[in-house]
Design an enzyme around this catalytic site. Structure first.
Site, PDB file in Angstrom:
ATOM      1  CE  LYS A 191      -3.822  -2.278   2.192  1.00 43.32           C
ATOM      2  NZ  LYS A 191      -4.776  -2.708   3.432  1.00 43.32           N
TER       3      LYS A 191
ATOM      4  CD  GLN B  54      -3.652  -4.408   6.648  1.00 43.08           C
ATOM      5  OE1 GLN B  54      -3.699  -3.287   5.897  1.00 43.08           O
ATOM      6  NE2 GLN B  54      -4.109  -5.450   6.000  1.00 43.08           N
TER       7      GLN B  54
ATOM      8  CG  ASP C  98      -9.960   0.071   5.299  1.00 47.31           C
ATOM      9  OD1 ASP C  98      -9.822  -0.257   4.183  1.00 47.31           O
ATOM     10  OD2 ASP C  98      -9.140   0.029   6.254  1.00 47.31           O
TER      11      ASP C  98
HETATM   12  N1  GUN Z   1      -7.233  -6.445   6.246  1.00 48.22           N
HETATM   13  C1  GUN Z   1      -7.476  -7.113   5.099  1.00 48.22           C
HETATM   14  N2  GUN Z   1      -8.500  -6.485   4.179  1.00 48.22           N
HETATM   15  C2  GUN Z   1      -8.312  -5.338   4.718  1.00 48.22           C
HETATM   16  C3  GUN Z   1      -8.851  -3.899   4.237  1.00 48.22           C
HETATM   17  O1  GUN Z   1      -9.226  -3.943   2.959  1.00 48.22           O
HETATM   18  N3  GUN Z   1      -8.549  -3.063   4.953  1.00 48.22           N
HETATM   19  C4  GUN Z   1      -8.017  -3.054   6.244  1.00 48.22           C
HETATM   20  N4  GUN Z   1      -7.812  -1.914   6.998  1.00 48.22           N
HETATM   21  N5  GUN Z   1      -7.647  -4.246   6.771  1.00 48.22           N
HETATM   22  C5  GUN Z   1      -7.756  -5.304   5.986  1.00 48.22           C
END
Ligand code: GUN
Length: 296
Positions: free
Chosen positions: A56, A100, A123
């Site tokens: 990311k 995350q 998100d």
């Molecule tokens: N963990 C797995 N997928 C995601 C996501 O789309 N966002 C976040 N914040 N954590 C994740």
């Protein structure tokens, strides 16, 4: 029926287009002296999460988005994490906040998600954004479902009137995915672990979106000939040749029946990151708009 194989939906190529759009948006914002910034918070040392976070941050920087990384130890308490979020909420130079998931068991995910300012919630998990999505308002929407919608748009064009079946009902993918499909005027069914004869329901679908985290669950016998299949699953399995990633769909079997299918890897995965960055730009614009409104 022809016995040709399904076309692969190239998530890497489509994500590259989205990232170019993001980079163009970032250049436009730069004309106004604004550089979007994304804060990524990782608690603990979950290996998969570390890989996701690294990707990311790398992609953000490539698109010209400033990234801030907060790596907190496994022992971090909820109050401490909430303090970090409060600081990021208050910082006008931070436009997007991503914590995350999963978080260590001692921390309540719901409390953390709802501590993020909804206008920085890239998100799209905050209840303000979830509710806004259901009502069709201009809000931040979850990245993976948004990426899947783009894949469908590029593959099928208008999907109005199609029957879409979403397999899985998670807050992160299944529920928002179903909502976005409904907004695109599909008839939508959600199939889940309690569904009676999930395969039979799935066989009615023109569009199948699989998001259950069960490797290879959906095979050709679940599909109507010509169905378009979006496989959100990313499952690591051990084979005699070593470990590899597979989706929730049995790709080899499904591609003999479907008309188009996302491979794993290289399908939905790259789209999630691309839409995270798109959301960071959208959040930046929403914040600028809201700051202007306050002045009026
Ligand atoms: N963990 C797995 N997928 C995601 C996501 O789309 N966002 C976040 N914040 N954590 C994740």
């Amino acid at each position: 029926m022809s016995n040709s194989f399904a076309k692969d939906i190239d998530g890497k190529a489509i994500a590259a287009c989205v990232l170019e759009e993001v980079a163009a948006d970032v250049r436009e914002l730069a004309l106004h002296g604004v550089t979007p910034a994304l804060a990524v918070v990782l608690v603990g040392s979950d290996e998969a999460s570390q890989v996701y976070v690294r990707n990311k941050i790398l992609r953000a920087e490539q698109a010209g988005i400033r990234s801030l990384e907060y790596r907190l130890p496994n022992t971090t308490g909820q109050a401490e994490l909430l303090e970090v979020i409060a600081e990021l909420n208050a910082d006008p130079l931070v436009n997007g906040i991503l914590v995350q998931l999963p978080l260590p068991a001692s921390i309540n995910e719901g409390v953390v998600i709802h501590a993020i300012d909804p206008i920085k919630d890239v998100d799209g998990f905050h209840r303000h954004n979830v509710g806004g999505l259901v009502q069709g308002q201009e809000v931040l929407t979850p990245c993976t479902p948004s990426g899947c919608m783009r894949l469908l748009e590029e593959t099928c064009g208008d999907i109005s009137g199609k029957h879409a079946v979403v397999i899985g009902r998670s807050n992160i993918v299944g529920k928002p995915m179903a909502t976005l499909l409904l907004q695109a005027h599909c008839s939508v069914s959600i199939v889940h672990s309690r569904s009676v004869d999930a395969a039979a329901l799935c066989r009615l679908a023109d569009i199948v979106v699989a998001a259950v985290g069960r490797p290879g669950l959906i095979d050709a016998s679940w599909l109507k000939p010509g169905a378009v299949v979006i496989d959100v699953g990313i499952n690591r399995i051990d084979t005699p040749e070593g470990s590899r990633l597979v989706g929730d769909v049995d790709y080899a079997s499904a591609r003999a029946v479907a008309s188009a299918i996302t491979p794993v890897p290289g399908g939905v995965g790259p789209m999630t990151i691309a839409y995270l960055l798109k959301n960071t730009v959208i959040a930046t614009r929403l914040q600028r708009k809201s700051a202007l409104m306050e002045k009026i």
